[in-house]
Scaffold this active site. Sequence first.
Site, mmCIF file in Angstrom:
data_model
loop_
_atom_site.group_PDB
_atom_site.id
_atom_site.type_symbol
_atom_site.label_atom_id
_atom_site.label_comp_id
_atom_site.label_asym_id
_atom_site.label_seq_id
_atom_site.Cartn_x
_atom_site.Cartn_y
_atom_site.Cartn_z
ATOM 1 N N ASP A 1 -27.904 44.991 -10.772
ATOM 2 C CA ASP A 1 -27.786 46.419 -10.456
ATOM 3 C C ASP A 1 -27.267 47.220 -11.637
ATOM 4 O OD1 ASP A 1 -27.730 45.048 -7.684
ATOM 5 O OD2 ASP A 1 -28.186 47.173 -7.348
ATOM 6 N N GLN B 1 -30.552 40.462 3.083
ATOM 7 C CA GLN B 1 -31.704 40.813 2.234
ATOM 8 C C GLN B 1 -32.509 39.567 1.857
ATOM 9 O OE1 GLN B 1 -28.641 42.067 1.897
ATOM 10 N NE2 GLN B 1 -28.651 44.130 1.033
ATOM 11 N N ASN C 1 -24.271 42.454 -9.554
ATOM 12 C CA ASN C 1 -25.395 42.195 -8.647
ATOM 13 C C ASN C 1 -24.814 41.973 -7.254
ATOM 14 O OD1 ASN C 1 -28.280 41.805 -8.226
ATOM 15 N ND2 ASN C 1 -27.814 39.654 -7.860
ATOM 16 N N LYS C 2 -25.693 41.749 -6.304
ATOM 17 C CA LYS C 2 -25.289 41.581 -4.902
ATOM 18 C C LYS C 2 -24.107 40.626 -4.748
ATOM 19 C CE LYS C 2 -26.481 43.247 -1.980
ATOM 20 N NZ LYS C 2 -25.714 44.440 -1.543
ATOM 21 N N ARG D 1 -33.948 50.080 -0.889
ATOM 22 C CA ARG D 1 -32.802 49.469 -1.549
ATOM 23 C C ARG D 1 -33.304 48.631 -2.712
ATOM 24 N NH1 ARG D 1 -34.531 45.091 -1.277
ATOM 25 N NH2 ARG D 1 -32.759 44.347 -2.442
ATOM 26 N N GLY D 2 -32.312 48.131 -3.502
ATOM 27 C CA GLY D 2 -32.678 47.442 -4.737
ATOM 28 C C GLY D 2 -32.579 48.465 -5.868
ATOM 29 N N ALA D 3 -31.974 48.038 -6.984
ATOM 30 C CA ALA D 3 -31.594 48.976 -8.037
ATOM 31 C C ALA D 3 -32.752 49.857 -8.503
ATOM 32 C CB ALA D 3 -31.030 48.185 -9.224
ATOM 33 N N ARG E 1 -25.551 56.070 -3.849
ATOM 34 C CA ARG E 1 -24.954 54.741 -4.015
ATOM 35 C C ARG E 1 -24.385 54.666 -5.444
ATOM 36 N NH1 ARG E 1 -28.315 49.689 -2.006
ATOM 37 N NH2 ARG E 1 -26.211 48.850 -1.697
HETATM 38 O O1 MRU Z 1 -27.605 46.393 -1.597
HETATM 39 P P1 MRU Z 1 -28.959 46.146 -2.181
HETATM 40 O O2 MRU Z 1 -29.865 45.426 -1.259
HETATM 41 O O3 MRU Z 1 -29.565 47.412 -2.750
HETATM 42 O O4 MRU Z 1 -28.685 45.188 -3.417
HETATM 43 C C1 MRU Z 1 -29.750 44.834 -4.251
HETATM 44 C C2 MRU Z 1 -29.403 43.770 -5.226
HETATM 45 O O5 MRU Z 1 -28.272 43.398 -5.387
HETATM 46 C C3 MRU Z 1 -30.525 43.241 -6.076
HETATM 47 O O6 MRU Z 1 -30.273 41.919 -6.423
HETATM 48 C C4 MRU Z 1 -30.596 44.085 -7.340
HETATM 49 O O7 MRU Z 1 -30.805 45.445 -7.050
HETATM 50 C C5 MRU Z 1 -31.565 43.576 -8.313
HETATM 51 S S1 MRU Z 1 -33.280 43.795 -7.887
HETATM 52 C C6 MRU Z 1 -33.653 45.402 -8.418
#
Ligand code: MRU
Length: 314
Positions: free
Chosen positions: A221, A180, A231-232, A52-54, A86
């Site tokens: 993201d 996270q 973002n999250k 996970r993470g963009a 996603r």
């Molecule tokens: O749902 P996730 O854990 O994939 O969400 C990730 C985030 O929101 C991060 O803050 C975001 O991807 C930036 S870090 C690459």
Amino acid sequence: VGRGDLDPSSIVRLEEDAVVLLDQRRLPDDEVELRCGSAAEVADAIRTLAVRGAVAIGIAAAYGYALAAARGDDVEAAYAALAGARPTAVNLRWALEQVRDASDPAAAARALHCAEVACCERMARHAAALFPSSCTVLTHCNAGALAMGGYGSALGAVRAGWERGVVARALVAETRPLLQGARLTAWELERLGIPHSVIIDSAAASLMAAGEIDCVVVGADRIAANGDVANKIGTYGLAVLARHHELPLYVVAPSSTVDPRTPTGEAIPIEERDPAEVSRRFPARNPAFDVTPVHLVTAIVTEHGARAPAEAVA
Ligand code: MRU
């Protein structure tokens, strides 16, 4: 995996017959790898947040596409499955587009992985220059090595700031509902030896009011063409709080997260995840991301430097 720096290949890598991931669902208790033998399995790992993470999902998808090409599978089907895993992070589609057009998808995917980690190190240096001395930095979700395939974006900035002696400690918002922050960011900070405290998401306001937070630093993201930042979920709330308490909000993300094809935040698709992640007993809503309007962002830091948001997207 060991302690300290997380090797990019330990987070995600392409082997001859599999994409191998550090399974982020199992952290921090178990450090186990997940082997994905097909693009469909990589898509499933992305959907279920094993990776996970963009940026990390973009890299994993690029490796998944390369695996499909190497196996002689239907690459268009692989592309569709991976791109659809996603919806919010633009890096997923971006990374797939990079490898689809390459004559050697595996080499292209590996080069992309290296380039994104190198961007992180540059972003971190630019961002660290923004921090006041002895500061306490609040971060949300995980924008660390795990989210980027190495080094980290917002957490890379915290790390560079700590190494320079300007960041004294990090506060880590736990990041409901999947934690996270409490599971992954705290684990990375512990490995790096950076002082940190996990806080519940709703403690940010009173800690800001008490003067215990100097700035907020997050990843992204997708950044729309006007500078709005997805973002999250919870980032928008922190941005409103930061503005009220006159604290800067820094967004640290590579230029691959800027999406010129999305004009404003309103056009960013926001993933709604399974309500059971929020409540197994009652009806629930579970938007996984939110949009912070550009006017609440102090600066966007990319590999090219720290800029006012309008300049960063220009
Ligand atoms: O749902 P996730 O854990 O994939 O969400 C990730 C985030 O929101 C991060 O803050 C975001 O991807 C930036 S870090 C690459």
